[in-house]
Design an enzyme around this catalytic site. Structure first.
Site, PDB file in Angstrom:
ATOM      1  N   CYS A  38       0.841  -1.202   0.000  1.00 54.36           N
ATOM      2  CA  CYS A  38       0.000   0.000   0.000  1.00 54.36           C
ATOM      3  C   CYS A  38       0.875   1.250   0.000  1.00 54.36           C
ATOM      4  CB  CYS A  38      -0.914  -0.001   1.225  1.00 54.36           C
ATOM      5  SG  CYS A  38      -2.036   1.405   1.232  1.00 54.36           S
TER       6      CYS A  38
ATOM      7  N   ARG B 233     -18.122  -2.352  17.894  1.00 52.88           N
ATOM      8  CA  ARG B 233     -17.384  -3.617  17.679  1.00 52.88           C
ATOM      9  C   ARG B 233     -16.066  -3.642  18.450  1.00 52.88           C
ATOM     10  NH1 ARG B 233     -16.690  -3.987  12.098  1.00 52.88           N
ATOM     11  NH2 ARG B 233     -18.874  -4.560  12.069  1.00 52.88           N
TER      12      ARG B 233
ATOM     13  N   CYS C  58       0.266   0.228  10.297  1.00 57.51           N
ATOM     14  CA  CYS C  58      -0.235  -0.790   9.358  1.00 57.51           C
ATOM     15  C   CYS C  58       0.832  -1.705   8.767  1.00 57.51           C
ATOM     16  CB  CYS C  58      -0.999  -0.115   8.226  1.00 57.51           C
ATOM     17  SG  CYS C  58      -1.840  -1.340   7.196  1.00 57.51           S
TER      18      CYS C  58
ATOM     19  N   CYS D  81       0.447   4.824   6.938  1.00 58.09           N
ATOM     20  CA  CYS D  81      -0.211   4.674   8.251  1.00 58.09           C
ATOM     21  C   CYS D  81       0.743   3.915   9.198  1.00 58.09           C
ATOM     22  CB  CYS D  81      -1.519   3.917   8.084  1.00 58.09           C
ATOM     23  SG  CYS D  81      -2.525   4.583   6.733  1.00 58.09           S
TER      24      CYS D  81
ATOM     25  N   CYS E  71     -19.642  -5.642   3.503  1.00 55.54           N
ATOM     26  CA  CYS E  71     -18.935  -4.442   3.932  1.00 55.54           C
ATOM     27  C   CYS E  71     -17.606  -4.424   3.186  1.00 55.54           C
ATOM     28  CB  CYS E  71     -18.681  -4.476   5.441  1.00 55.54           C
ATOM     29  SG  CYS E  71     -17.758  -3.033   6.030  1.00 55.54           S
TER      30      CYS E  71
ATOM     31  N   CYS F  62     -16.784  -8.756   5.541  1.00 58.19           N
ATOM     32  CA  CYS F  62     -16.079  -7.479   5.325  1.00 58.19           C
ATOM     33  C   CYS F  62     -14.833  -7.722   4.488  1.00 58.19           C
ATOM     34  CB  CYS F  62     -15.641  -6.883   6.651  1.00 58.19           C
ATOM     35  SG  CYS F  62     -16.971  -6.733   7.830  1.00 58.19           S
TER      36      CYS F  62
ATOM     37  N   CYS G 164     -19.421   2.305   8.552  1.00 55.53           N
ATOM     38  CA  CYS G 164     -18.729   1.641   9.655  1.00 55.53           C
ATOM     39  C   CYS G 164     -17.494   2.500   9.906  1.00 55.53           C
ATOM     40  CB  CYS G 164     -18.337   0.225   9.218  1.00 55.53           C
ATOM     41  SG  CYS G 164     -17.218  -0.600  10.361  1.00 55.53           S
TER      42      CYS G 164
HETATM   43  N1  SAM Z   1      -6.647   0.647   3.017  1.00 54.61           N
HETATM   44  C1  SAM Z   1      -7.932   0.955   3.520  1.00 54.61           C
HETATM   45  C2  SAM Z   1      -7.931   2.128   4.472  1.00 54.61           C
HETATM   46  O1  SAM Z   1      -6.998   2.316   5.211  1.00 54.61           O
HETATM   47  O2  SAM Z   1      -8.921   2.868   4.454  1.00 54.61           O
HETATM   48  C3  SAM Z   1      -8.624  -0.206   4.159  1.00 54.61           C
HETATM   49  C4  SAM Z   1      -7.887  -1.234   5.008  1.00 54.61           C
HETATM   50  S1  SAM Z   1      -7.203  -0.639   6.539  1.00 54.61           S
HETATM   51  C5  SAM Z   1      -6.209  -2.012   6.986  1.00 54.61           C
HETATM   52  C6  SAM Z   1      -8.588  -0.600   7.647  1.00 54.61           C
HETATM   53  C7  SAM Z   1      -8.366  -0.192   9.055  1.00 54.61           C
HETATM   54  O3  SAM Z   1      -7.722  -1.232   9.776  1.00 54.61           O
HETATM   55  C8  SAM Z   1      -7.504   1.004   9.342  1.00 54.61           C
HETATM   56  O4  SAM Z   1      -8.140   2.222   9.151  1.00 54.61           O
HETATM   57  C9  SAM Z   1      -7.165   0.799  10.818  1.00 54.61           C
HETATM   58  O5  SAM Z   1      -8.114   1.439  11.632  1.00 54.61           O
HETATM   59  C10 SAM Z   1      -7.244  -0.716  10.985  1.00 54.61           C
HETATM   60  N2  SAM Z   1      -5.905  -1.273  11.275  1.00 54.61           N
HETATM   61  C11 SAM Z   1      -4.903  -1.452  10.394  1.00 54.61           C
HETATM   62  N3  SAM Z   1      -3.796  -1.945  10.991  1.00 54.61           N
HETATM   63  C12 SAM Z   1      -4.109  -2.070  12.302  1.00 54.61           C
HETATM   64  C13 SAM Z   1      -3.366  -2.496  13.450  1.00 54.61           C
HETATM   65  N4  SAM Z   1      -2.092  -2.866  13.367  1.00 54.61           N
HETATM   66  N5  SAM Z   1      -3.996  -2.510  14.646  1.00 54.61           N
HETATM   67  C14 SAM Z   1      -5.288  -2.118  14.748  1.00 54.61           C
HETATM   68  N6  SAM Z   1      -6.024  -1.691  13.697  1.00 54.61           N
HETATM   69  C15 SAM Z   1      -5.448  -1.648  12.496  1.00 54.61           C
HETATM   70 FE1  SF4 Z   2      -2.838   1.265   3.353  1.00 47.09          FE
HETATM   71 FE2  SF4 Z   2      -2.843   0.116   5.734  1.00 47.09          FE
HETATM   72 FE3  SF4 Z   2      -3.132   2.751   5.557  1.00 47.09          FE
HETATM   73 FE4  SF4 Z   2      -5.130   1.122   4.708  1.00 47.09          FE
HETATM   74  S1  SF4 Z   2      -4.376   1.343   6.784  1.00 47.09           S
HETATM   75  S2  SF4 Z   2      -4.315   2.920   3.663  1.00 47.09           S
HETATM   76  S3  SF4 Z   2      -3.925  -0.623   3.939  1.00 47.09           S
HETATM   77  S4  SF4 Z   2      -1.315   1.580   4.945  1.00 47.09           S
END
Ligand code: SAM
Ligand code: SF4
Ligand code: DTB
Length: 336
Positions: free
Chosen positions: A62, A269, A69, A66, A137, A106, A197
């Site tokens: 990606c 949730r 992530c 973040c 979802c 989801c 959500c």
């Molecule tokens: N890429 C898309 C986005 O960020 O909008 C969708 C997938 S992203 C993995 C969805 C959500 O997963 C993130 O906004 C975050 O809140 C949650 N998430 C991701 N990594 C996480 C982690 N290590 N611990 C807890 N929540 C996490």
């Molecule tokens: Fe990409 Fe992870 Fe951020 Fe979603 S949360 S935009 S998958 S880096």
């Protein structure tokens, strides 16, 4: 059967003041839980828990940064970039999820925002999953209203897009898109008629004031999100947050209870992070008003509790999976 408490049902308000939210944080723990329980019973059967199953339909690589992530290409986490899953593989996973008691499926993709071709492929996937009689979802990154409408027309019920944290703390966590971008996507999704959500993550180094600010943001959106995922950070090696300190588990419960009170008719949730939580902590979260979980052995890339352990816990608590939504139309017949 649960007996509703004999009092005026909690009003659904989107005009909460920040002071009111702070006052909830200042309550003694047992007063807060009593209030949350009272509100919970006015809108829900406290023995029921909504079951969602997650699948990553496009993993890794990606472009966003973040800090939490494992799928960001900015960090070396061992998660490899994969191609999009074929429709048949997603349908097989959706069938298995339904057989295991999930009512919502989801689908997550590691995109900043989907490209036109990706919206088309997601639409095919969503149509196929909706035909299985599951609520659908998706969480695919930023959307505009036209993209959201295409997904809705394919049969999408919910769109997950988290605010993640407070507007104040957000720049510490993500630099590649802004809080405003998040709110704009949420508005596009609402305007397209999809259910929202939206929640966040605790344990990224933020303060209790950030929790109050985030909950205030969620509870004063033009409409409350139908589902509010509260995640505890999964500390993935290789991410900048891998070594974050633990939060007090009782604070996690407080946030759940306050989400319940502020957004009384929403499903709250208990999301990522359950593998690190004791049964007793999860039980307290349910008492505080959590009434939804992710069920299945993995979240997107990280582990979730074993299904049998979850069933055993729900049984020990006298809880059961919520029955499928009453307003859900009968599954459509496949056309092709
Ligand atoms: N890429 C898309 C986005 O960020 O909008 C969708 C997938 S992203 C993995 C969805 C959500 O997963 C993130 O906004 C975050 O809140 C949650 N998430 C991701 N990594 C996480 C982690 N290590 N611990 C807890 N929540 C996490
Ligand atoms: Fe990409 Fe992870 Fe951020 Fe979603 S949360 S935009 S998958 S880096
Ligand atoms: C949400 O709030 N939590 C889920 C779902 N929405 C998409 C994702 C949790 C991801 C945890 C890290 C992983 O498994 O990669």
């Amino acid at each position: 059967m649960h007996t509703p408490t004999p009092q005026t049902p909690a009003r659904i308000r989107t005009d909460w003041s920040r002071d009111e939210v702070d006052a909830l944080f200042a309550l003694p723990f047992s007063d807060l839980l009593f209030l949350a329980q009272s509100v919970h019973r006015q809108y829900f059967d406290p023995a029921e828990v909504q079951i969602s199953t997650l699948m990553s339909v496009k993993t890794g690589a990606c472009p966003e940064d973040c800090a939490y992530c494992p799928q960001s290409s900015h960090y070396d986490t061992g998660v490899e970039g994969e191609r999009m899953a074929p429709v048949a593989a997603v349908v097989a996973a959706a069938r298995a999820a339904k057989a295991n008691g999930a009512t919502r499926f989801c689908m997550g993709a590691a995109w900043r925002s989907p490209k036109p071709r990706q919206i088309e492929r997601m639409a095919d996937i969503i149509r196929a999953v909706a035909d299985e009689g599951l609520e659908t979802c998706a969480t695919l990154g930023m959307l505009d209203q036209e993209q959201a409408a295409s997904l809705r027309d394919a049969g999408l019920d919910y769109y997950n897009h988290n605010v993640d944290t407070s507007a104040s703390f957000y720049p510490e966590i993500i630099s590649t898109r802004t809080y405003r971008d998040r709110l704009d996507t949420l508005q596009a999704v609402r305007d397209a008629g999809l259910k929202v959500c939206c929640g966040g993550i605790l344990g990224m180094g933020e303060t209790p004031a950030d929790w109050a600010e985030m909950l205030h943001t969620l509870a004063t959106l033009p409409e409350h999100p139908g589902s509010v995922p509260i995640n505890q950070l999964v500390k993935v090696p290789g991410t900048p947050l891998a070594k974050s300190g633990d939060i007090d588990p009782l604070d996690f419960v407080r946030v759940i209870a306050i989400a319940r009170i502020l957004m009384p008719a929403s499903h709250v949730r208990l999301s990522a992070g359950r593998t690190e939580m004791s049964d007793e902590l999860q039980a307290l979260c349910f008492v505080a008003g959590a009434n939804s979980i992710f069920y299945g052995d993995t979240l997107l890339t990280t582990p979730n509790p074993d299904r049998n352990e979850d069933l055993e816990l729900l049984t020990r608590l006298g809880m059961r999976p919520e029955s499928p939504a009453r307003d859900r139309p009968a599954p459509r017949k496949a056309t092709g």
